[in-house]
Design an enzyme around this catalytic site. Structure first.
Site, mmCIF file in Angstrom:
data_model
loop_
_atom_site.group_PDB
_atom_site.id
_atom_site.type_symbol
_atom_site.label_atom_id
_atom_site.label_comp_id
_atom_site.label_asym_id
_atom_site.label_seq_id
_atom_site.Cartn_x
_atom_site.Cartn_y
_atom_site.Cartn_z
ATOM 1 N N TYR A 103 0.853 -1.180 0.000
ATOM 2 C CA TYR A 103 0.000 0.000 0.000
ATOM 3 C C TYR A 103 0.896 1.238 0.000
ATOM 4 C CZ TYR A 103 -4.338 2.553 0.684
ATOM 5 O OH TYR A 103 -5.412 3.382 0.520
ATOM 6 N N GLU A 126 -24.325 -13.936 -17.231
ATOM 7 C CA GLU A 126 -24.946 -15.198 -16.835
ATOM 8 C C GLU A 126 -26.405 -14.974 -16.434
ATOM 9 O OE1 GLU A 126 -24.095 -19.360 -16.213
ATOM 10 O OE2 GLU A 126 -22.767 -17.750 -16.875
ATOM 11 N N ASP A 127 -27.249 -15.912 -16.823
ATOM 12 C CA ASP A 127 -28.626 -15.997 -16.320
ATOM 13 C C ASP A 127 -29.396 -14.681 -16.470
ATOM 14 O OD1 ASP A 127 -27.980 -18.559 -15.751
ATOM 15 O OD2 ASP A 127 -28.081 -18.395 -13.583
ATOM 16 N N ALA A 186 -36.084 -20.748 -29.180
ATOM 17 C CA ALA A 186 -35.440 -19.580 -29.793
ATOM 18 C C ALA A 186 -35.062 -18.546 -28.739
ATOM 19 C CB ALA A 186 -36.360 -18.969 -30.846
ATOM 20 N N GLY A 187 -34.592 -19.046 -27.593
ATOM 21 C CA GLY A 187 -34.085 -18.142 -26.560
ATOM 22 C C GLY A 187 -32.606 -17.882 -26.763
ATOM 23 N N ALA A 188 -31.945 -17.479 -25.678
ATOM 24 C CA ALA A 188 -30.543 -17.081 -25.776
ATOM 25 C C ALA A 188 -29.662 -18.206 -26.303
ATOM 26 C CB ALA A 188 -30.047 -16.623 -24.402
ATOM 27 N N ALA A 189 -29.764 -19.396 -25.692
ATOM 28 C CA ALA A 189 -28.898 -20.504 -26.094
ATOM 29 C C ALA A 189 -29.230 -20.972 -27.505
ATOM 30 C CB ALA A 189 -29.025 -21.659 -25.099
ATOM 31 N N ASN A 197 -33.157 -28.843 -19.411
ATOM 32 C CA ASN A 197 -32.767 -29.276 -18.065
ATOM 33 C C ASN A 197 -33.882 -28.989 -17.074
ATOM 34 O OD1 ASN A 197 -30.275 -30.591 -17.798
ATOM 35 N ND2 ASN A 197 -29.157 -28.708 -18.284
ATOM 36 N N ASP A 234 -24.595 -18.523 -21.252
ATOM 37 C CA ASP A 234 -25.833 -19.252 -21.540
ATOM 38 C C ASP A 234 -26.050 -19.376 -23.050
ATOM 39 O OD1 ASP A 234 -26.600 -19.466 -18.781
ATOM 40 O OD2 ASP A 234 -27.067 -17.346 -18.853
ATOM 41 N N LYS A 260 -20.275 -20.392 -10.360
ATOM 42 C CA LYS A 260 -19.583 -20.168 -11.628
ATOM 43 C C LYS A 260 -18.155 -19.683 -11.367
ATOM 44 C CE LYS A 260 -20.208 -20.417 -16.079
ATOM 45 N NZ LYS A 260 -21.295 -19.735 -16.782
#
Length: 751
Positions: A41, A138-139, A197-200, A289, A164, A96
């Site tokens: 420091y 994420e998510d 037809a979502g994100a993945a 899932n 995702d 994660k």
């Protein structure tokens, strides 16, 4: 192989103990003296601050930016749980973060932003940019995730990656490449149907198109059916980009003649009738899932030629994002990348596909309890393949350099690969392998001390982890009461409780014991008391008569006393060849120490025997033995009568002609430190010792307990070796997890 069971109580306890959450921060520099603090420091820290202000690229040299990733979410699409909000998503983001560390040695911090406004979210992340080397989103629900990622990629000069979307896409692409190789098809010719037809889903179809799939060969479906040109209901700009010129309107129609099905939708979306209409050798990735669109059993019943993958670990060909995101970021961080582009993702997919086609090392096959060979049931590598860390990041880094996103290209790729190999903790793979071997063995494990809550929790964990049948020695009412108090009341039916009152074999046990002890001063009354009242003796008698496959004991009594009791039933003394070996796991290293249990003051012949037994244990757990006979002297200096036996013991091994490395006597630093070994060029070890044979049991005990308390080393053992039975003795300080580890060793017949 049986499936594991995780209860709510266990999941909460896992996140609560030993401290709340899943990781902590440790300093990488000394912080003990005033000088250390002055350098860390004020005033010392001013120097790197000024250097970075003058040349921002030096932040990668003087701070942790180059190996730090933020895992960021607003909790609007948590796993399969929906919108739990920012705080509700924190356990997932912490998880994660630890996956980043475990699989690719990437430091990671979770950040949960309490907003559903894309503008607020983007502004917050952008303003934190200087801190991190990369951003893992994420998510986040669709379509906001598309908006957020695209905007942040445009506004930030570090990699921004929505796992995702792209993590799933990369693994799908790898599996697709290998499925096409098996079926002899070409990506530009196949008909691909995507449901969801979502994100993945959008990311999957975009990546396979980037790899050569033709637009009109790709049919995308959502809850309203096929996304076709001219459709207006339920559309957005991301769906419109993949609208096909087709007369197909339903998933059922689209599946006719399809070569590939990619599912990121819901359980049961695909029927066996749909699968029947697909083209020859179809690839089905049913990734919903926790339950897939169609199970592999259902699909392969009607189409034995189908290659099937899911998102689940209990089926072959698991589409698991952990195969992609840690290694993508590892490669990107190591070239100080400005972005993760399509070329880097494709390079990752191609490297994964090639790895699955390569010969699988024995240790990987051993960890999974079966031989893994490229084919219909193995088109994607397993997450615990140790080669991932040094094969995938170099491919990603090279693609990044070739496409101009690298700030600091890697010059020596061979050296880089070697560096990657050294980053990983080898002990994790060893423990994983032992766990898999135990699951394969399905041993009936006897837990002798059913009156102890730790032992009961360990027995339940053993059973629920699918390791085998747990047999507890105790009184039924007492066991039920203690399980209830531990929040595991429902586990009573999952374990078998045995005692002298409910066994049918007590008479047989007593006759056996009397024959062993009648000439050692024990009469029938003594034998009755031992067999019916002492749980250690009773449990040993069960094992001796084949009423269990292994025994774990010692959590409630000192090991010397437990050994004495076990010796009533088995020959487990020093004279009978028994040896105690303790494994120390610390900072990616594993060292075995012997003898920590049996020999009080071994002579040179005993020490040689201990070395041989310890070498056997090392090989059982996947180590090539390198034995050091350690003392306070090195190769005869200083001269001491107490060190003489350590000097002679290697000579005993010389005469025995053993097949492992050994050397001594030497101090511990010479045994473990290669630079210290260089001072003795004549010594025979080719690297740091992984087995230390010490002069006496007291020095062994002091060494292991000192490492445990002062260095927070993980201690497994002492492992009882050199006897015919699978018995392991815990220490009285053992946690429930420690007891499970000892049960795993007994199940694997280590020793």
């Amino acid at each position: 192989m049986p499936k594991t069971k995780v209860t709510s109580e266990e999941a909460l306890a896992f996140h609560l103990e030993p401290t709340p959450g899943k990781f902590e921060i440790n300093a990488t520099v000394p912080m003990t003296t005033q000088r250390d603090l002055s350098l860390a420091y004020s005033p010392g820290v001013a120097v790197p601050c000024e250097a970075i202000a003058e040349d921002p690229s030096t932040a990668y040299d003087y701070t942790n930016k180059g190996n730090l990733v933020a895992v960021i979410s607003n909790g609007t699409a948590v796993l399969g749980l929906g919108n739990l909000g920012a705080l509700g998503s924190k356990p997932v983001m912490e998880g994660k973060a630890v996956l980043f560390k475990r699989f690719a040695d990437v430091n990671s911090i979770d950040i949960e932003l309490d907003t559903e406004d894309p503008d607020e979210f983007c502004n917050a992340v952008r303003l934190m940019g200087p801190t991190f080397g990369g951003i893992n989103l994420e998510d986040i629900k669709a379509p906001q995730c598309f908006i957020i990622e695209q905007r942040l990629k445009e506004e930030m000069d570090i990699p921004v990656f929505h796992d995702d979307q792209h993590g799933t896409a990369v693994i799908c692409a790898a599996g697709l490449l290998n499925a096409l190789k098996i079926s002899g098809k070409k990506i530009e010719d196949v008909k691909i149907v995507l449901n969801g037809a979502g994100a993945a889903g959008i990311a999957c179809i975009e990546l396979v198109k980037a790899m050569g799939a033709k637009h009109d060969n790709c049919i995308v479906c959502d809850t309203k059916g096929v996304i076709y040109q001219g459709r207006t209901e339920g559309m957005n700009q991301w769906k419109s980009a993949h609208a096909a010129n087709t007369d197909l309107r339903t998933l059922e129609e689209a599946m006719k003649g399809a070569d590939v099905f990619l599912g990121v939708s819901v359980k049961g979306a695909v029927t066996p009738e749909m699968v029947e209409t697909m083209a020859p050798d179809p690839l089905i990735f049913a990734m919903a899932n926790p339950d897939p669109e169609i199970t592999p059993e259902e699909a392969q019943k009607v189409r034995p030629d189908a290659i099937v993958g899911t998102g689940r670990s209990d089926y072959a060909n698991q589409v698991n994002n952990v195969l992609a995101f840690p290694y993508l970021f590892r490669g990107a961080l190591d070239i100080h990348a400005r972005a993760i582009n399509d070329e880097m993702k494709i390079a990752c997919a191609r490297a994964l596909a090639e790895l699955a086609r390569a010969d699988v090392p024995d240790e990987v096959a051993m960890a999974y309890g079966r031989k893994l060979t490229f084919g219909r049931d193995y088109i994607i590598p397993t997450p615990f393949d140790p080669r991932l860390i040094h094969i995938i990041p170099p491919a990603v880094a090279k693609a990044g350099m070739d496409t101009g996103v690298a700030r600091r290209p890697i010059i020596d790729m061979n050296s880089y690969e070697e560096n990657l190999k050294s980053r990983m903790d080898p002990t994790a793979n060893i423990l994983r392998s032992l766990n898999a071997r135990a699951r394969s063995a399905q041993a009936r494990m006897i837990f002798a001390e059913g009156d102890d809550p730790r032992v009961l929790r360990a027995a339940v964990t053993y059973s629920r982890s699918g390791l085998g049948r747990a047999i507890v020695v105790g009184r039924e009412a007492d066991v039920a009461e203690k399980l209830e108090a531990a929040g595991l009341g429902d586990a009573v039916s999952e374990i078998e409780v045995v005692n002298a009152a409910n066994t049918l074999h007590l008479g047989t046990y007593k006759d056996f014991l009397y024959k062993r002890l009648q000439r050692k001063g024990f009469n029938r009354t003594d034998v009755h008391r031992l067999a019916s009242r002492d749980r250690h003796v009773f449990a040993s008698l069960m094992l001796a008569h084949g009423h269990g496959d292994g025994l774990v004991t010692g959590a409630t009594r000192k090991s010397a006393h437990v050994m004495e009791l076990i010796n009533h039933v088995f020959d487990a003394s020093a004279d009978a060849g028994a040896v105690g070996v303790t494994a120390l796991l610390h900072k990616g290293r594993i060292v075995l120490i012997g003898d920590t249990l049996v020999h009080e003051w071994p002579d040179e012949n005993d020490l040689a025997h201990i070395a041989e037994r310890a070498a056997g244990v090392a090989r059982h757990i996947g180590l090539e033995p390198r034995v050091a006979f350690v003392s306070f002297s090195t190769f005869g200096y200083p001269v001491s009568e107490r060190a003489e036996k350590m000097h002679i013991a290697p000579q005993v091994l010389d005469k025995r002609g053993v097949d492992f490395e050994y050397e001594g006597e030497m101090t511990v630093d010479v045994a473990l430190n290669p630079s210290q070994q260089e001072a003795y060029p004549f010594q025979r070890l080719t690297g740091p010792a992984n087995i230390l044979v010490v002069p006496a049991r007291h020095s062994a005990s002091i060494s292991t307990k000192l490492m445990q308390e002062m260095a927070d080393a993980t201690v497994i053992g002492p492992i009882l070796a050199g006897i015919d039975q699978n018995i392991q003795i815990c220490s009285t300080a053992s946690t429930a997890n420690d007891i499970v580890n000892m049960a795993i060793l007994a199940a694997c017949k280590i020793g």
